[in-house]
Design an enzyme around this catalytic site. Sequence first.
Site, PDB file in Angstrom:
ATOM      1  NE  ARG A 192      -3.264   0.679  -9.503  1.00  0.00           N
ATOM      2  CZ  ARG A 192      -3.798   0.699  -8.292  1.00  0.00           C
ATOM      3  NH1 ARG A 192      -3.079   0.335  -7.250  1.00  0.00           N
ATOM      4  NH2 ARG A 192      -5.038   1.116  -8.101  1.00  0.00           N
TER       5      ARG A 192
ATOM      6  CE1 TYR B 205      -7.288   2.706  -5.468  1.00  0.00           C
ATOM      7  CE2 TYR B 205      -8.950   0.988  -5.241  1.00  0.00           C
ATOM      8  CZ  TYR B 205      -7.758   1.428  -5.764  1.00  0.00           C
ATOM      9  OH  TYR B 205      -7.040   0.618  -6.614  1.00  0.00           O
TER      10      TYR B 205
ATOM     11  CG  HIS C 224      -3.437  -3.965  -6.978  1.00  0.00           C
ATOM     12  ND1 HIS C 224      -2.138  -3.604  -6.706  1.00  0.00           N
ATOM     13  CD2 HIS C 224      -3.571  -5.235  -6.542  1.00  0.00           C
ATOM     14  CE1 HIS C 224      -1.512  -4.608  -6.130  1.00  0.00           C
ATOM     15  NE2 HIS C 224      -2.351  -5.612  -6.015  1.00  0.00           N
TER      16      HIS C 224
END
Length: 479
Positions: free
Chosen positions: A370, A383, A374
């Site tokens: 990805r 992160y 998100h």
Amino acid sequence: MTVESTAARSKPRRSGTGGKRATKKTASAQSAAGSTTGTTGASGNGAAPSGTRTPAAKAAKSTKSASSKPGSSKAAKTAKPAKSAKPAGSAKPAKAKSGARTGASARNAAPGKSGATAVTAGPELVQLLTPEGERVEHPDYSIDLTAEELRGLYRDMVLTRRFDAEATSLQRQGELGLWASLLGQEAAQIGSGRALRDDDYVFPTYREHGVAWCRGVDPTNLLGMFRGVNNGGWDPNSNNFHLYTIVIGSQALHATGYAMGVNLDGADSAVIAYFGDGASSQGDVAEAFTFSAVYNAPVVFFCQNNQWAISEPTERQSRVPIYQRASGFGFPGVRVDGNDVLACLAVTRAAVERARSGEGPMLVEAFTYRMGAHTTSDDPTRYRRDEERAEWEAKDPISRLRTYLEKDGLADPGFFAGIEEESEAMGKHVREAIRSMPDPDTMAIFENVYADGHALVDEERAQFAEYLASFADTAEEGR
């Protein structure tokens, strides 16, 4: 050709799942980023469709050696260094290990951003097109496409990416409440979507914009739900494409039930359920696996493992590669290079043919990445690190297919220029469509709740109408 909007790429993103990939760099036919080819692990018995040998069929042959059986325990447990790649067109492509992290690395990782951790080599990928655009062969999956079909796959991916980038920009401008980007996952979606027949039925999650494109759903209809003007802007039965499912993992059960019905009807169509690596941790998915196996349902579970369930890496969700879970439920699983549109097409085509022939379910894990957030409410810089994203950008699904088309003379500059123009036209169409969508009837939320009406709903309707009327009174007082 760059079709991703500058807004989506103007600021460098941090990325990274933490830890270096334990892949062995090979000869010039493979990239420093770690391209892989080879046979995947699978278990269970199943007849291969005409012209295709599946991992299940290979595993069923006990006379074969362990190295030739993708699903054998020896092949699954042995983590040998990758062999040097052979030139494209050789009798058998090189095999190499991909980078799946172990449970040990997950336990040792510190909270917050992922740090460097010791890892071991993971399972092999099915790959037909390397990141360098080299066409390779695979012993269990093969595909033979015309130049026109290859160009069609390229067009699908480019236009899907442009639509996705435009939707992301529109959300940033306040036109959408939320958007879930598919950036980086175009090959997994287009390859699997183009493997389906018209009478197959699709149960998506909320990120399958490319699959919707393959099913003929108007892209602008996908925006209505995220704008809040409808609860899903298309008729599922018109394209055999169910409405987007926001509840994580529940569509796997829906797909299984539908597939059980297909069996009862005596039809030969297949069902496919899409979900992410995060959804694989949901109980609904495990229950779907159980029921589909017991009832031999003609369903394919297609997991797009983009390695991050929001801020949680896959290594903290599973101690084994996701595709290997299938063996515990009694059906085969396979891991495919999710950035290779040809491999995704070949593997999904074999899986759905297997389902149609009465061999039951199969799990396909498309190992991809990805590259965006998100959703637009997420900040991946909190992160992830830059290094991982840079590694996966080198494996970009669109770039590798374009390289192949150009090197093999399958597309000329005029074709790519035409796709660029079509991409710009799509962007304009999406912008105009979203801004012309009518606002919904504010009272419609109370309709179709109960077939015969309900006193409590009637009371709530009256209260809400009174609340809305108060704004009109305030406006009149201000005149």
